[in-house]
Scaffold this motif. Structure first.
Motif, mmCIF file in Angstrom:
data_model
loop_
_atom_site.group_PDB
_atom_site.id
_atom_site.type_symbol
_atom_site.label_atom_id
_atom_site.label_comp_id
_atom_site.label_asym_id
_atom_site.label_seq_id
_atom_site.Cartn_x
_atom_site.Cartn_y
_atom_site.Cartn_z
ATOM 1 N N ARG A 248 18.005 -0.833 24.986
ATOM 2 C CA ARG A 248 18.972 -1.167 23.932
ATOM 3 C C ARG A 248 19.292 -2.666 23.913
ATOM 4 O O ARG A 248 20.151 -3.104 23.149
ATOM 5 C CB ARG A 248 20.265 -0.369 24.142
ATOM 6 N N LEU A 249 18.611 -3.432 24.759
ATOM 7 C CA LEU A 249 18.857 -4.868 24.839
ATOM 8 C C LEU A 249 17.623 -5.650 24.404
ATOM 9 O O LEU A 249 16.509 -5.128 24.397
ATOM 10 C CB LEU A 249 19.218 -5.259 26.273
ATOM 11 N N GLU A 250 17.853 -6.914 24.082
ATOM 12 C CA GLU A 250 16.727 -7.787 23.753
ATOM 13 C C GLU A 250 17.057 -9.214 24.159
ATOM 14 O O GLU A 250 18.230 -9.604 24.253
ATOM 15 C CB GLU A 250 16.397 -7.726 22.264
ATOM 16 N N VAL A 251 16.003 -9.985 24.391
ATOM 17 C CA VAL A 251 16.179 -11.387 24.760
ATOM 18 C C VAL A 251 16.839 -12.123 23.591
ATOM 19 O O VAL A 251 16.470 -11.945 22.436
ATOM 20 C CB VAL A 251 14.830 -12.022 25.113
ATOM 21 N N GLY A 252 17.840 -12.941 23.923
ATOM 22 C CA GLY A 252 18.571 -13.683 22.904
ATOM 23 C C GLY A 252 19.860 -13.010 22.474
ATOM 24 O O GLY A 252 20.650 -13.597 21.741
ATOM 25 N N GLU A 253 20.081 -11.790 22.962
ATOM 26 C CA GLU A 253 21.296 -11.050 22.597
ATOM 27 C C GLU A 253 22.478 -11.513 23.434
ATOM 28 O O GLU A 253 22.358 -11.770 24.629
ATOM 29 C CB GLU A 253 21.054 -9.558 22.801
ATOM 30 N N VAL A 254 23.640 -11.605 22.791
ATOM 31 C CA VAL A 254 24.874 -11.952 23.477
ATOM 32 C C VAL A 254 25.600 -10.670 23.858
ATOM 33 O O VAL A 254 25.787 -9.779 23.026
ATOM 34 C CB VAL A 254 25.786 -12.828 22.589
ATOM 35 N N VAL A 255 26.007 -10.577 25.123
ATOM 36 C CA VAL A 255 26.721 -9.391 25.607
ATOM 37 C C VAL A 255 27.967 -9.834 26.354
ATOM 38 O O VAL A 255 28.051 -10.974 26.845
ATOM 39 C CB VAL A 255 25.830 -8.517 26.530
ATOM 40 N N ILE A 256 28.942 -8.933 26.426
ATOM 41 C CA ILE A 256 30.175 -9.205 27.162
ATOM 42 C C ILE A 256 30.069 -8.563 28.536
ATOM 43 O O ILE A 256 29.662 -7.405 28.660
ATOM 44 C CB ILE A 256 31.394 -8.657 26.408
#
Length: 367
Positions: A248-256
């Motif tokens: 559910r994640l990808e490179v370049g994604e911002v997460v908290i």
């Protein structure tokens, strides 16, 4: 004295009458015999023994004409080679369950014996948990015949071999499995996989629970090491969680995330149940002596994913790539978090341009 002609005629008539009577009697007898044959019940009586009826056989065979004695026959039989060798897998029939093991008929001269501890790869209360009298199944021959001509058998060895084959296949498929923690120790947690004991190192357990409270929990796991020769089966909870999260994640994604631990080389950030590493070199464009000078445990922050390594179960994070100006993480981290999505969009665009030009992507200042 000669008979008169009249007497001769009378004798002749008498002879003729006698012949007719004989012929009639014979004819009647034949007819009666036919009638009796027709009426006779030719079916086999029920009390006649069949060929496979033991009662129809002689109680004792006379071997006087066989060319050898019973002793000689027994001697020949004792030399018969059954070709049972240690390591073979044979079919056998369970015919007796005893307190210390089971008696198994595998067609040898003497019944084979399977000790209780060899009945299963798993712990069992008794033989009846696994075996039934009359059951036919496979057995592993453990040793040569003892002095009584008896072989030792095992089911556990078969299960052990097939369990290792199964986990090797699961590792090859990079499968995720679920297993129950049955114990913990200073180094990590213990589980069973296909009946084999597996170990989860503490560094590969990714949960907020105290390690001791994991007993009886079912954890998703990935294989780290499968080595039958060394009897080593090592698994990772972290890798399984990271892989699931990575879907559910990808490179370049911002997460908290939240800071869960700080080391000299960086900080571990919890992002939705899995940990990512914010390396000291990825905190800011400015040089930092130690992560402690910038971060504190339990700090809430925004980070950007710069690498997903499913094979090693690692997520690499960055705040440096989110700095509007070099050094903002040291002087104004809130500004970094406020502009995080904007800076991440620029970062993704940079990666796209580098991919089109065939360059290796790298983290560089965007201003």
């Amino acid at each position: 004295m000669s008979a008169t002609p009249t007497e001769q005629v009378q004798d002749s008539a008498a002879d003729s009458t006698s012949s007719e009577q004989v012929i009639n009697t014979t004819s009647e007898t034949a007819e009666a015999a036919k009638q009796a044959l027709a009426e006779e019940d030719l079916s086999i009586p029920e009390d006649v023994p069949t060929a496979d009826d033991p009662s129809s056989r002689a109680a004792k065979n006379d071997l006087s004409g066989a060319g050898f004695t019973l002793d000689e026959f027994a001697s020949l039989l004792s030399k018969y080679d059954y070709n049972f060798k240690p390591g073979d897998i044979v079919n056998g029939t369970v015919f007796a369950l005893e307190s210390k093991g089971a008696m198994i008929d595998i067609g040898a001269k003497t019944a084979a014996f399977m000790p209780l501890q060899e009945v299963s790869i798993n712990r069992v209360e008794g033989l009846s948990d696994v075996l039934l009298p009359g059951e036919i199944r496979e057995f592993f021959i453990m040793s040569e015949e003892n002095e009584d001509g008896q072989l030792s058998l095992s089911i556990r060895r078969i299960e052990y071999q097939r369990a290792w084959e199964r986990v090797r296949q699961l590792q090859k498929e990079d499968a995720t499995i679920y297993s129950e923690v049955f114990a913990t120790n200073r180094g990590g947690a213990l589980v069973r996989v296909e009946g084999l004991r597996g170990f989860i190192p503490g560094s590969h357990i990714s949960t907020r629970k105290p390690k001791e409270e994991l007993v009886a929990d079912f954890l998703p796991l990935k294989f780290l090491e499968v080595d039958e020769e060394r009897n080593r089966l090592v698994l990772s909870h972290r890798r399984a969680l990271v892989e699931r999260k990575m879907n559910r994640l990808e490179v370049g994604e911002v997460v908290i995330g939240a800071v869960r631990g700080i080391k000299p080389y960086g900080a571990f950030i919890d992002i939705g149940g899995v940990s990512g590493l914010l390396h000291i070199s990825e905190i800011s464009h400015e040089h930092i002596e130690t992560p402690h000078s910038v971060l504190n445990v339990n700090d809430q922050m925004k980070v950007m994913i710069i690498d997903l390594d499913a094979e090693r179960g690692r997520i690499s994070l960055s705040t440096k790539a989110l700095e509007p100006e070099p050094g903002d993480m040291l002087t104004d981290p809130q500004k970094v978090f406020d502009k995080a999505e904007e800076m991440a969009a620029r970062y993704k665009q940079m990666l796209l341009e580098q991919a089109e030009e065939g360059e290796d992507p790298e983290v560089v200042p965007l201003d």
